[in-house]
Each structure stands twice: as C-alpha cells, then as structure tokens.
Write a protein that holds these residues in place. Structure first.
Motif, PDB file in Angstrom:
ATOM      1  N   THR A   3       0.830  -1.202   0.000  1.00 55.99           N
ATOM      2  CA  THR A   3       0.000   0.000   0.000  1.00 55.99           C
ATOM      3  C   THR A   3       0.867   1.257   0.000  1.00 55.99           C
ATOM      4  OG1 THR A   3      -0.108   0.264   2.403  1.00 55.99           O
ATOM      5  CG2 THR A   3      -1.670  -1.277   1.380  1.00 55.99           C
ATOM      6  N   ALA A   4       0.206   2.403  -0.084  1.00 56.89           N
ATOM      7  CA  ALA A   4       0.919   3.684  -0.134  1.00 56.89           C
ATOM      8  C   ALA A   4       1.729   3.944   1.131  1.00 56.89           C
ATOM      9  CB  ALA A   4      -0.064   4.822  -0.369  1.00 56.89           C
ATOM     10  N   THR A   5       1.268   3.426   2.272  1.00 57.37           N
ATOM     11  CA  THR A   5       2.012   3.626   3.521  1.00 57.37           C
ATOM     12  C   THR A   5       3.045   2.540   3.757  1.00 57.37           C
ATOM     13  OG1 THR A   5       0.365   2.424   4.844  1.00 57.37           O
ATOM     14  CG2 THR A   5       0.051   4.803   4.591  1.00 57.37           C
ATOM     15  N   GLY A   6       3.164   1.600   2.815  1.00 50.81           N
ATOM     16  CA  GLY A   6       4.230   0.614   2.884  1.00 50.81           C
ATOM     17  C   GLY A   6       3.908  -0.683   3.579  1.00 50.81           C
ATOM     18  N   ILE A   7       2.627  -0.928   3.884  1.00 50.61           N
ATOM     19  CA  ILE A   7       2.279  -2.207   4.498  1.00 50.61           C
ATOM     20  C   ILE A   7       1.846  -3.187   3.414  1.00 50.61           C
ATOM     21  CG2 ILE A   7       1.592  -1.134   6.670  1.00 50.61           C
ATOM     22  CD1 ILE A   7      -1.326  -1.624   5.836  1.00 50.61           C
ATOM     23  N   GLU A   8       1.889  -4.470   3.729  1.00 49.42           N
ATOM     24  CA  GLU A   8       1.444  -5.495   2.789  1.00 49.42           C
ATOM     25  C   GLU A   8      -0.020  -5.836   3.049  1.00 49.42           C
ATOM     26  OE1 GLU A   8       4.012  -8.851   3.157  1.00 49.42           O
ATOM     27  OE2 GLU A   8       5.586  -7.968   1.905  1.00 49.42           O
ATOM     28  N   TYR A   9      -0.775  -5.958   1.958  1.00 45.30           N
ATOM     29  CA  TYR A   9      -2.169  -6.372   2.035  1.00 45.30           C
ATOM     30  C   TYR A   9      -2.288  -7.674   1.257  1.00 45.30           C
ATOM     31  CZ  TYR A   9      -7.284  -6.179   1.825  1.00 45.30           C
ATOM     32  OH  TYR A   9      -8.625  -6.452   1.949  1.00 45.30           O
ATOM     33  N   HIS A  10      -2.725  -8.737   1.953  1.00 49.21           N
ATOM     34  CA  HIS A  10      -2.749 -10.071   1.360  1.00 49.21           C
ATOM     35  C   HIS A  10      -4.159 -10.433   0.893  1.00 49.21           C
ATOM     36  CE1 HIS A  10       1.356 -11.330   2.721  1.00 49.21           C
ATOM     37  NE2 HIS A  10       1.135 -10.333   3.566  1.00 49.21           N
ATOM     38  N   PHE A  11      -4.260 -10.861  -0.351  1.00 48.11           N
ATOM     39  CA  PHE A  11      -5.547 -11.259  -0.921  1.00 48.11           C
ATOM     40  C   PHE A  11      -5.823 -12.744  -0.700  1.00 48.11           C
ATOM     41  CE2 PHE A  11      -4.530  -7.401  -3.223  1.00 48.11           C
ATOM     42  CZ  PHE A  11      -5.735  -6.737  -3.229  1.00 48.11           C
ATOM     43  N   GLY A  13      -3.924 -16.745   0.824  1.00 53.98           N
ATOM     44  CA  GLY A  13      -2.905 -17.342   1.677  1.00 53.98           C
ATOM     45  C   GLY A  13      -3.201 -17.168   3.150  1.00 53.98           C
ATOM     46  N   PRO A  14      -2.391 -17.757   4.013  1.00 56.11           N
ATOM     47  CA  PRO A  14      -2.625 -17.722   5.463  1.00 56.11           C
ATOM     48  C   PRO A  14      -2.682 -16.314   6.037  1.00 56.11           C
ATOM     49  CG  PRO A  14      -0.918 -19.319   4.897  1.00 56.11           C
ATOM     50  CD  PRO A  14      -1.205 -18.561   3.662  1.00 56.11           C
ATOM     51  N   ASP A  15      -1.859 -15.395   5.509  1.00 54.50           N
ATOM     52  CA  ASP A  15      -1.832 -14.041   6.059  1.00 54.50           C
ATOM     53  C   ASP A  15      -3.106 -13.254   5.756  1.00 54.50           C
ATOM     54  OD1 ASP A  15       0.701 -14.198   7.244  1.00 54.50           O
ATOM     55  OD2 ASP A  15       1.684 -13.785   5.334  1.00 54.50           O
ATOM     56  N   SER A  16      -3.878 -13.716   4.768  1.00 52.39           N
ATOM     57  CA  SER A  16      -5.074 -12.967   4.373  1.00 52.39           C
ATOM     58  C   SER A  16      -6.184 -13.055   5.412  1.00 52.39           C
ATOM     59  CB  SER A  16      -5.594 -13.465   3.024  1.00 52.39           C
ATOM     60  OG  SER A  16      -6.078 -14.794   3.131  1.00 52.39           O
ATOM     61  N   VAL A  17      -6.082 -13.951   6.363  1.00 50.25           N
ATOM     62  CA  VAL A  17      -7.115 -14.097   7.390  1.00 50.25           C
ATOM     63  C   VAL A  17      -6.683 -13.516   8.724  1.00 50.25           C
ATOM     64  CG1 VAL A  17      -8.133 -16.129   6.298  1.00 50.25           C
ATOM     65  CG2 VAL A  17      -6.308 -16.427   7.982  1.00 50.25           C
ATOM     66  N   THR A  18      -5.586 -12.769   8.746  1.00 47.59           N
ATOM     67  CA  THR A  18      -5.109 -12.138   9.978  1.00 47.59           C
ATOM     68  C   THR A  18      -5.302 -10.631   9.894  1.00 47.59           C
ATOM     69  OG1 THR A  18      -2.842 -11.771   9.184  1.00 47.59           O
ATOM     70  CG2 THR A  18      -3.346 -13.929  10.156  1.00 47.59           C
ATOM     71  N   ASP A  19      -5.339  -9.996  11.062  1.00 48.78           N
ATOM     72  CA  ASP A  19      -5.492  -8.543  11.104  1.00 48.78           C
ATOM     73  C   ASP A  19      -4.304  -7.843  10.449  1.00 48.78           C
ATOM     74  OD1 ASP A  19      -7.909  -8.769  12.380  1.00 48.78           O
ATOM     75  OD2 ASP A  19      -7.073  -8.554  14.394  1.00 48.78           O
ATOM     76  N   GLN A  20      -3.122  -8.384  10.644  1.00 53.19           N
ATOM     77  CA  GLN A  20      -1.940  -7.761  10.055  1.00 53.19           C
ATOM     78  C   GLN A  20      -1.870  -7.994   8.549  1.00 53.19           C
ATOM     79  OE1 GLN A  20       0.133  -5.554  11.551  1.00 53.19           O
ATOM     80  NE2 GLN A  20      -1.401  -5.767  13.172  1.00 53.19           N
ATOM     81  N   GLY A  21      -2.389  -9.127   8.116  1.00 51.11           N
ATOM     82  CA  GLY A  21      -2.382  -9.415   6.690  1.00 51.11           C
ATOM     83  C   GLY A  21      -3.374  -8.576   5.914  1.00 51.11           C
ATOM     84  N   ARG A  22      -4.416  -8.115   6.613  1.00 49.66           N
ATOM     85  CA  ARG A  22      -5.392  -7.210   6.012  1.00 49.66           C
ATOM     86  C   ARG A  22      -5.616  -6.051   6.970  1.00 49.66           C
ATOM     87  NH1 ARG A  22      -9.952 -10.987   2.969  1.00 49.66           N
ATOM     88  NH2 ARG A  22      -8.523 -11.852   1.416  1.00 49.66           N
ATOM     89  N   HIS A  23      -4.573  -5.256   7.109  1.00 44.88           N
ATOM     90  CA  HIS A  23      -4.619  -4.114   8.023  1.00 44.88           C
ATOM     91  C   HIS A  23      -5.078  -2.881   7.239  1.00 44.88           C
ATOM     92  CE1 HIS A  23      -3.803  -1.684  11.468  1.00 44.88           C
ATOM     93  NE2 HIS A  23      -2.902  -0.961  10.838  1.00 44.88           N
ATOM     94  N   PHE A  24      -6.252  -2.373   7.604  1.00 43.21           N
ATOM     95  CA  PHE A  24      -6.824  -1.240   6.892  1.00 43.21           C
ATOM     96  C   PHE A  24      -6.389   0.072   7.536  1.00 43.21           C
ATOM     97  CE2 PHE A  24      -9.854  -4.761   6.330  1.00 43.21           C
ATOM     98  CZ  PHE A  24      -9.907  -4.809   4.936  1.00 43.21           C
ATOM     99  N   ARG A  25      -5.887   0.975   6.736  1.00 44.69           N
ATOM    100  CA  ARG A  25      -5.490   2.297   7.206  1.00 44.69           C
ATOM    101  C   ARG A  25      -6.253   3.358   6.429  1.00 44.69           C
ATOM    102  NH1 ARG A  25       1.189   1.972   7.599  1.00 44.69           N
ATOM    103  NH2 ARG A  25       1.281   0.594   9.427  1.00 44.69           N
ATOM    104  N   ILE A  26      -6.827   4.319   7.146  1.00 47.24           N
ATOM    105  CA  ILE A  26      -7.570   5.378   6.472  1.00 47.24           C
ATOM    106  C   ILE A  26      -6.647   6.196   5.573  1.00 47.24           C
ATOM    107  CG2 ILE A  26      -7.309   7.083   8.320  1.00 47.24           C
ATOM    108  CD1 ILE A  26     -10.435   6.405   6.094  1.00 47.24           C
TER     109      ILE A  26
END
Length: 248
Positions: A3-11, A13-26
């Motif tokens: 993302t623009a702030t440099g975090i990974e967003y997972h569509f 795989g295992p990380d896609s079901v975790t808060d960190q794997g899909r961490h939403f930032r305004i």
C-alpha cells in the motif's frame, strides 16, 4: 500488494485471514481512492472515487442523515482502495464468464469479501445493513449527476442505463441528477488528487469527531454553508467545528 504507507495487504494465503495481513489504514484508503478514477477514466476530467465518495457523503448530509450514515456514504467504496474499481459492465462480464465456466459470480464474491472485512474493521457494518436502500439511492443520485456532468453519454444516442431507471415511465422509478451541484466546474478541475486525498481525510476525521461528541451528549454546530453549488466545504481535522453542551 504494497500500500501507499508501505504495508502489505494479502488477498490470499494464510496471512489474508489475519489482522496484520489485512490491516486497513484510512491514510491508505484516502491516498488510493484519490488516484483511482471512476468510469475507468472515461470522463471529461480525472474524477476519482474519493471525489465520488465525498459527494455521496454530502448528499447524506444535505438529506439530514446522521453522522453514521454520512460516514457510511463516505466509506461505501473504501474497499476499492484494495480491489480497485471496475465499471459495472465489466463486473457483469466477469460474473457472466465465470458462471459460464461453471463457477460462481467471481467478481461479486471477490469484492464482497474485502468490502465486508473493511466495514467490520471500521465498525460500520450495521449502518450499511440498516440503511442499505438509502445508501444505494445516494450512490445512484451521485451516479446520475456524474453521467450528466462528466461523461459523453447522451439520451438519444446511447443505450439507457437500467440501474438509473432509464426508460421507466414513472418518475419515482428513475434516479435523477442533483440540481444543486455541478461537477464540471473550473474549481473542481483545479483540485489535485492530493487535495481530494486531504478532503477525504478531513471529512472522515470530522465525522468521527461528531459521532464521538454525540455519544457524550454534545451537538455539533454546523458552519455557514457556501451556497455556490461548486465545491463542498470540508473542515480540516486540525480545526474541528465547535461544540456546545445540550442541557436536558
């Protein structure tokens, strides 16, 4: 995706079901939507999902809707910051092809998954359920206005848009453009994507502040409206509107 702030967003795989794997930032949402054009760019000028979202929120505000509904209107397309925007004809085509191949409505399933996750994160799922028809109507009024002001569509030249009720004999079955705003103005065209990004962030902060104040028994004072019908007036997060305590 990164993302623009440099975090990974997972569509997937295992990380896609975790808060960190899909961490939403305004901050990501505002940044992405401000650069994501509606109608796949088929407009007279760059017209972003962020500007569309702000218009929807203003429609809700002018309709005297609560801050919760105004926030839902602002965030109704926020998931597109991650899934991207796809035109309605393209969405239908993807769904039709996937069903014809023996699958499900692929785009709808994909989009809905991220839409629900984002709304759960921002705790706005309930308002979408309770005010689904109102929010849909707001979205379609914005769409009708966008078609009128920003696209090359013409009534006698192009096919009608079923979603807007074109061809329906009764007026209440049609979604008409707004008469209090023009989207094709020099003032709007002069705004950069950074301006719309900031306007989105400011509007989000304003509504969050308003909801917090209402929960504490305060009422937000509305500033004098600018009635030129050109640009909505947004309040910067650094300068919130005043509040007064309401005596029982």
């Amino acid at each position: 995706m990164v993302t623009a702030t440099g975090i990974e967003y997972h569509f997937t795989g295992p990380d896609s079901v975790t808060d960190q794997g899909r961490h939403f930032r305004i901050e990501d949402i505002a940044h992405h939507l401000a650069q994501l054009n509606r109608f796949t760019g088929a407009c007279k000028r760059p017209y972003s999902v962020a500007e569309h979202s702000l218009l929807c929120s203003e429609i809700a505000q002018r309709g005297k809707a609560s801050a919760h509904v105004q926030l839902a209107a602002l965030m109704h397309d926020a998931h597109e910051a991650y899934t991207a925007d796809l035109s309605s004809p393209a969405k239908r085509a993807v769904n039709q092809r996937s069903v014809a191949a023996g699958g499900t409505n692929a785009w709808t399933v994909f989009e809905t998954e991220h839409e629900k996750a984002l709304r759960l994160h921002f705790r706005i799922s309930t308002v979408f359920t309770s005010y689904r028809l109102l929010l849909r109507s707001i979205d379609l009024r914005a769409l009708a206005t966008e078609r009128r002001d920003l696209t090359a569509w013409r009534d006698l030249t192009h096919s009608g848009w079923e979603v807007l009720g074109d061809g329906e004999p009764l007026a209440h079955d049609r979604h008409e453009p707004l008469d209090w705003v023009s989207l094709d103005t020099p003032e709007r065209e002069a705004m950069t994507w950074k301006d719309w990004r900031q306007a989105f962030l400011d509007r989000f902060a304003q509504l969050m502040l308003s909801m917090q104040a209402n929960r504490r028994g305060y009422v937000q004072l509305q500033p004098a409206a600018k009635c030129d019908g050109k640009l909505p007036q947004y309040v910067a997060a650094a300068a919130p509107m005043p509040f007064v305590n309401v005596k029982p």
